[in-house]
Structure formats: C-alpha cells, structure tokens
Motif scaffolding. Structure first.
Motif, PDB file in Angstrom:
ATOM      1  N   VAL A 225       0.846  -1.201   0.000  1.00  0.00           N
ATOM      2  CA  VAL A 225       0.000   0.000   0.000  1.00  0.00           C
ATOM      3  C   VAL A 225       0.881   1.251   0.000  1.00  0.00           C
ATOM      4  CG1 VAL A 225      -1.688   1.340   1.322  1.00  0.00           C
ATOM      5  CG2 VAL A 225      -1.934  -1.144   1.133  1.00  0.00           C
ATOM      6  N   VAL A 226       1.901   1.251   0.855  1.00  0.00           N
ATOM      7  CA  VAL A 226       2.802   2.397   0.939  1.00  0.00           C
ATOM      8  C   VAL A 226       3.612   2.542  -0.352  1.00  0.00           C
ATOM      9  CG1 VAL A 226       4.835   3.305   2.160  1.00  0.00           C
ATOM     10  CG2 VAL A 226       2.912   2.393   3.449  1.00  0.00           C
ATOM     11  N   LEU A 227       3.940   1.425  -0.993  1.00  0.00           N
ATOM     12  CA  LEU A 227       4.655   1.470  -2.271  1.00  0.00           C
ATOM     13  C   LEU A 227       3.861   2.276  -3.299  1.00  0.00           C
ATOM     14  CD1 LEU A 227       6.952   0.458  -4.169  1.00  0.00           C
ATOM     15  CD2 LEU A 227       5.530  -1.544  -4.618  1.00  0.00           C
ATOM     16  N   GLY A 228       2.550   1.962  -3.407  1.00  0.00           N
ATOM     17  CA  GLY A 228       1.709   2.705  -4.337  1.00  0.00           C
ATOM     18  C   GLY A 228       1.602   4.170  -3.961  1.00  0.00           C
ATOM     19  N   ALA A 229       1.447   4.430  -2.655  1.00  0.00           N
ATOM     20  CA  ALA A 229       1.336   5.814  -2.190  1.00  0.00           C
ATOM     21  C   ALA A 229       2.645   6.576  -2.415  1.00  0.00           C
ATOM     22  CB  ALA A 229       0.964   5.841  -0.710  1.00  0.00           C
ATOM     23  N   ALA A 230       3.772   5.893  -2.182  1.00  0.00           N
ATOM     24  CA  ALA A 230       5.073   6.543  -2.362  1.00  0.00           C
ATOM     25  C   ALA A 230       5.338   6.854  -3.827  1.00  0.00           C
ATOM     26  CB  ALA A 230       6.178   5.649  -1.806  1.00  0.00           C
ATOM     27  N   LEU A 231       4.940   5.945  -4.719  1.00  0.00           N
ATOM     28  CA  LEU A 231       5.129   6.210  -6.137  1.00  0.00           C
ATOM     29  C   LEU A 231       4.255   7.377  -6.581  1.00  0.00           C
ATOM     30  CD1 LEU A 231       6.536   5.434  -8.733  1.00  0.00           C
ATOM     31  CD2 LEU A 231       4.718   3.768  -9.176  1.00  0.00           C
ATOM     32  N   THR A 232       3.043   7.440  -6.032  1.00  0.00           N
ATOM     33  CA  THR A 232       2.125   8.534  -6.344  1.00  0.00           C
ATOM     34  C   THR A 232       2.723   9.875  -5.920  1.00  0.00           C
ATOM     35  OG1 THR A 232       0.227   7.082  -6.035  1.00  0.00           O
ATOM     36  CG2 THR A 232      -0.188   9.438  -5.921  1.00  0.00           C
ATOM     37  N   GLU A 233       3.229   9.915  -4.696  1.00  0.00           N
ATOM     38  CA  GLU A 233       3.838  11.141  -4.180  1.00  0.00           C
ATOM     39  C   GLU A 233       5.185  11.419  -4.810  1.00  0.00           C
ATOM     40  OE1 GLU A 233       5.569  12.812   0.093  1.00  0.00           O
ATOM     41  OE2 GLU A 233       4.193  11.102   0.082  1.00  0.00           O
ATOM     42  N   ALA A 292      -8.927  10.210  -5.564  1.00  0.00           N
ATOM     43  CA  ALA A 292      -8.742  11.633  -5.860  1.00  0.00           C
ATOM     44  C   ALA A 292      -7.408  11.871  -6.559  1.00  0.00           C
ATOM     45  CB  ALA A 292      -8.816  12.448  -4.565  1.00  0.00           C
ATOM     46  N   SER A 293      -6.381  11.138  -6.121  1.00  0.00           N
ATOM     47  CA  SER A 293      -5.063  11.299  -6.707  1.00  0.00           C
ATOM     48  C   SER A 293      -5.060  10.881  -8.176  1.00  0.00           C
ATOM     49  CB  SER A 293      -4.050  10.468  -5.912  1.00  0.00           C
ATOM     50  OG  SER A 293      -2.739  10.907  -6.147  1.00  0.00           O
ATOM     51  N   LEU A 294      -5.767   9.799  -8.482  1.00  0.00           N
ATOM     52  CA  LEU A 294      -5.850   9.341  -9.873  1.00  0.00           C
ATOM     53  C   LEU A 294      -6.537  10.385 -10.747  1.00  0.00           C
ATOM     54  CD1 LEU A 294      -5.455   7.164 -12.001  1.00  0.00           C
ATOM     55  CD2 LEU A 294      -7.588   6.092 -11.229  1.00  0.00           C
ATOM     56  N   TRP A 316      -4.216  16.082  -7.175  1.00  0.00           N
ATOM     57  CA  TRP A 316      -3.186  15.053  -7.028  1.00  0.00           C
ATOM     58  C   TRP A 316      -2.558  15.152  -5.638  1.00  0.00           C
ATOM     59  CZ3 TRP A 316       1.222  14.528 -11.245  1.00  0.00           C
ATOM     60  CH2 TRP A 316       1.981  13.366 -10.999  1.00  0.00           C
ATOM     61  N   GLY A 317      -2.245  16.363  -5.209  1.00  0.00           N
ATOM     62  CA  GLY A 317      -1.656  16.552  -3.881  1.00  0.00           C
ATOM     63  C   GLY A 317      -2.596  16.163  -2.764  1.00  0.00           C
ATOM     64  N   ILE A 318      -3.891  16.505  -2.914  1.00  0.00           N
ATOM     65  CA  ILE A 318      -4.879  16.110  -1.910  1.00  0.00           C
ATOM     66  C   ILE A 318      -4.937  14.593  -1.787  1.00  0.00           C
ATOM     67  CG2 ILE A 318      -7.370  16.038  -1.433  1.00  0.00           C
ATOM     68  CD1 ILE A 318      -7.525  18.862  -2.662  1.00  0.00           C
ATOM     69  N   GLY A 319      -4.946  13.910  -2.944  1.00  0.00           N
ATOM     70  CA  GLY A 319      -5.048  12.454  -2.925  1.00  0.00           C
ATOM     71  C   GLY A 319      -3.803  11.756  -2.431  1.00  0.00           C
ATOM     72  N   ALA A 320      -2.631  12.356  -2.681  1.00  0.00           N
ATOM     73  CA  ALA A 320      -1.361  11.716  -2.311  1.00  0.00           C
ATOM     74  C   ALA A 320      -0.993  11.930  -0.853  1.00  0.00           C
ATOM     75  CB  ALA A 320      -0.241  12.251  -3.200  1.00  0.00           C
ATOM     76  N   ALA A 321      -1.788  12.700  -0.114  1.00  0.00           N
ATOM     77  CA  ALA A 321      -1.367  13.203   1.190  1.00  0.00           C
ATOM     78  C   ALA A 321      -1.267  12.160   2.293  1.00  0.00           C
ATOM     79  CB  ALA A 321      -2.316  14.321   1.632  1.00  0.00           C
ATOM     80  N   LEU A 374       1.375   8.616 -16.606  1.00  0.00           N
ATOM     81  CA  LEU A 374       0.158   7.797 -16.606  1.00  0.00           C
ATOM     82  C   LEU A 374       0.382   6.420 -15.989  1.00  0.00           C
ATOM     83  CD1 LEU A 374      -1.309   8.674 -20.122  1.00  0.00           C
ATOM     84  CD2 LEU A 374      -2.276   9.288 -17.898  1.00  0.00           C
ATOM     85  N   VAL A 375       1.624   5.908 -16.057  1.00  0.00           N
ATOM     86  CA  VAL A 375       1.872   4.578 -15.499  1.00  0.00           C
ATOM     87  C   VAL A 375       1.709   4.572 -13.979  1.00  0.00           C
ATOM     88  CG1 VAL A 375       3.445   3.988 -17.379  1.00  0.00           C
ATOM     89  CG2 VAL A 375       4.383   4.912 -15.262  1.00  0.00           C
ATOM     90  N   VAL A 376       1.794   5.748 -13.359  1.00  0.00           N
ATOM     91  CA  VAL A 376       1.615   5.838 -11.910  1.00  0.00           C
ATOM     92  C   VAL A 376       0.186   5.467 -11.518  1.00  0.00           C
ATOM     93  CG1 VAL A 376       1.758   7.386  -9.915  1.00  0.00           C
ATOM     94  CG2 VAL A 376       3.409   7.596 -11.776  1.00  0.00           C
ATOM     95  N   GLY A 377      -0.758   5.651 -12.438  1.00  0.00           N
ATOM     96  CA  GLY A 377      -2.150   5.305 -12.147  1.00  0.00           C
ATOM     97  C   GLY A 377      -2.328   3.864 -11.735  1.00  0.00           C
TER      98      GLY A 377
END
Length: 400
Positions: A225-233, A292-294, A316-321, A374-377
């Motif tokens: 879960v954190v991996l996905g969140a970290a890649l997003t941020e 929201a980030s997507l 994006w920032g709101i969703g990645a927070a 887009l691959v971050v999605g």
C-alpha cells in the motif's frame, strides 16, 4: 511503555514536527530545482532518472538497517547521524554540479539517499511513539510538517532560480541550517532507544522480531500500500516541475511553482486529514485519497494549459497526502515490533523511488514526461485494492 511527563511529551511533539519539516526542506531544495541540475549536467529526462536512481539505491540499501540503528543508538542519535550524512552528501552534490561532473553528483546523491533513509525511519519511529502516547491520530500532521518544509523549500528554490543563484550555492546554504538544527532539536526526543523497550513475556527477542517482520503477511501488504502511495507522491516530487517545463513550455521558476502548488495541497490535507481518519478509519480514507489522486493525475497529464494543470496538481496533492503517514501508523501500532515493521514498510515503499525514476525517465524520453506519468495510475489502483491491510488493529481513541 515508560511514562513521560506532559512537558516532555510536548517538547518531543515540537521536536518531531521540526525534524519532519527540516527533512522536507532538504528534500525540496533538491527536487524543486531538478531542471536546473539537468541543465548544469547537460542531461535529459533519462539522465535525470538515472541520477535519481543513485539516491534511491542509497536509501533502499540503508533502510533495512535503519530500524536496527535506531534501536541501538536511539531515534535522536539516528536523526543526527542522518542529518550530518545528508549534509556531507550535499557538499559532494554541489561540487558535482559546479564542475559539471555526473559521476561526482551521482556519488553525492548515493550518500544523500543513505542519510535521508536513516533520518526518515528514525523520525517516523519517534512520531509513532509520540502518537501512541497521545492516544490520537497525529502522524498525518507530522507528515504535513514535512510537506510544509517542502513547500518552503520549493518557494526558496523558485525564488533562487528566478534570481539566477546556482543550485550548488543553494545546497551549501541549506546544509548549514541542517547541521545546526539536527544537532540541537533531537535532544528533546523521548530519548528511549527502542531496544530498551523490553518485549512482553512470550514475545520474540528484539533481533528476531526485527527480521521476522519480513515474514509477516500484514506488514508486507502494508508495504505494498505504501509502495503505491510513495510512487504517487514521489512521481510528483520528482517530475511535476520538469513535466510542467517540458510539457507546457514554461520557465524553470514556473515549474518550481507548480511543484509548490502540489506540495501546498498535500500539506493542508495532511494537517486536516487526521480528522477524516478518526471519523472514517484508515481503509475508507485511503481509498478516497487514492481515487482523488488518480483524478488529479489524469487532469494534470491531459490539461491543455497551466491553469488546468495546476488544478490537477492540487487534486493530485490532496489524494497523495495520507497514504504514507497512514502506512507508518499501521506499521508502528505495536511499540515492541515498531522498529522492524516500520523499517520493512519503509524499505518496500522506497522501492518506488528505486524503480520509479529510471522507468519514468525512460518513458519520458520517448513519450514526454507528462504522458509517462500515466503509469503511476496503476500503482494507485494497487493501493486501493490492498488498503484493508492497513486497517486499525485496535480502536483509535477520538480526540478530546
């Protein structure tokens, strides 16, 4: 768990906020001026991706050991060691940029990653300890301090870029501040090395627990879960500025300001997001944030102008927070096993910084940086699927 006075707890609370904020300032001093570094070294998107890989390698190599170091010398000592290492690395990076030497800058970024990794794990461990003692969700606010530091760092970066101040000189100023603060502020930490917290009867010894965390299914899933969140941020941290410059034809200072917009949205969400977690729980909050980030990512990528791209950066920032701080809270719930679990989750999360830069850099070279994002999605969707792993293991007390 040893009791501490309210005064000591309040001092520790302020110290953790300060250390998180300084960490963000240091990071943004580099991230907001990546386009300037690319120009100094004469590299394109792929070259920037490879440079960022050096920092990621240093972090991923150091993270599995960071929990053990914190148990041995305490969180305060580990933050000091990480800050001094990061400062020394900044000197090497500054020299590499000044000389136009890619190998020297890469070596500096490798050591920079090592220092940031130890600092990161230690401040999250101290933050988790303070959160447990307070009895309410506050980890997102610590990460808000990191984001606030990043925002200030981004504004400084934009101003210095506009003024034509070389990045090498910028880094030299920042490291002076770091050396002073990390030597003074951590003295107000709770000063309880985690190795000194004896396991409850029947629990595994500290060393076995530390390495045993790699065999815990829930801990590994929290890491995913954190991996996905970290890649997003992380994708935004590394590429928003350059994607704005390359994709929308703006100036470097405008790119730095777009990064500042992203960080500002993330900071405010982290500050007020603890109430959302208290009200809804981690799992619904995670799913809302990643969705929201997507949406924000898609808007940023396909926006035809800077205004709409900035709106996407805000969403994006709101969703990645909240993804990363919620993962740290979930990993650090049990004080006996917190060091090992936080280390494991951080290591998995930081793999995003190991894989993300070269992949996005390579794709950016061929598709353009904005399209490559887009691959971050896909990573965002993975975090949504595995979000239940971060569910509270005990009732979270409501704030008074």
């Amino acid at each position: 768990m040893n009791s501490v006075s309210d005064t000591a707890l309040n001092k520790a609370l302020i110290a953790v906020f300060t250390v998180f904020g300084l960490n963000g300032l240091v990071f943004a001093s580099w991230a907001a001026r990546i386009p300037a570094a690319a120009e100094d070294l004469g590299v394109g998107a792929a070259g920037v991706g490879l440079l960022l890989l050096f920092s990621a390698i240093g972090s991923v190599a150091a993270l599995p050991l960071a929990g053990s170091v914190a148990q041995r010398i305490g969180t305060a000592g580990t933050v000091r060691a990480g800050g001094i290492t990061t400062s020394a690395a900044s000197l090497v990076i500054a020299a590499g940029l000044h000389l136009g030497s890619i190998p020297l800058a890469g070596a500096g970024l490798l050591v920079f990653g090592v220092g940031i990794a130890g600092w990161d794990v230690a401040m999250n461990l101290e933050g988790a300890d303070v959160e447990r003692r307070l009895g309410r969700n506050i980890m997102p606010r610590f990460h808000a301090a990191f984001s606030a530091g990043s925002f200030i760092g981004a504004l400084i970066g934009a101003a210095l870029s506009f003024a034509g101040v070389p990045l090498s000189l910028h880094l030299l100023g920042i490291l002076t501040v770091v050396c002073v603060v990390v030597l003074i502020v951590p003295r107000n930490f709770l000063q309880l090395p985690h190795a000194a917290q004896a396991p409850a009867e029947g629990d595994a010894p500290a060393a076995a627990s530390r390495f045993g965390a790699w065999r815990e299914g829930r801990t590994l899933l929290i890491g995913v879960v954190v991996l996905g969140a970290a890649l997003t941020e992380g994708a935004a941290n590394d590429w928003v500025a350059k994607a704005t410059v390359d994709g929308l034809g703006t100036s470097e200072s405008a790119g730095a300001m777009m990064f500042a917009v992203f960080v500002a949205a993330m900071t405010l969400t982290r500050w007020f997001g603890a109430k959302l977690i208290d009200r809804m729980g981690r799992v619904p909050a995670l799913r809302i944030c990643m969705s929201a980030s997507l949406a924000g990512l898609l808007l940023f990528v396909f926006a035809p102008n800077v205004g709409l791209a900035a709106a996407g950066a805000v969403l994006w920032g709101i969703g990645a927070a909240l993804g990363f701080p919620m993962g740290m809270s979930a990993a650090g719930e049990d004080p006996v096993h917190a060091a090992g679990r936080v280390s494991v989750v951080s290591t998995i999360g930081y793999m995003a910084f190991f894989v993300g830069p070269p992949v996005l850099g390579f794709l950016g070279e061929h598709w353009g940086v904005r399209n490559a994002l887009l691959v971050v999605g896909a990573a965002m969707l993975v975090s949504v699927v595995f979000a239940p792993a971060a569910a509270e293991q005990k009732a979270v007390p409501k704030p008074a």
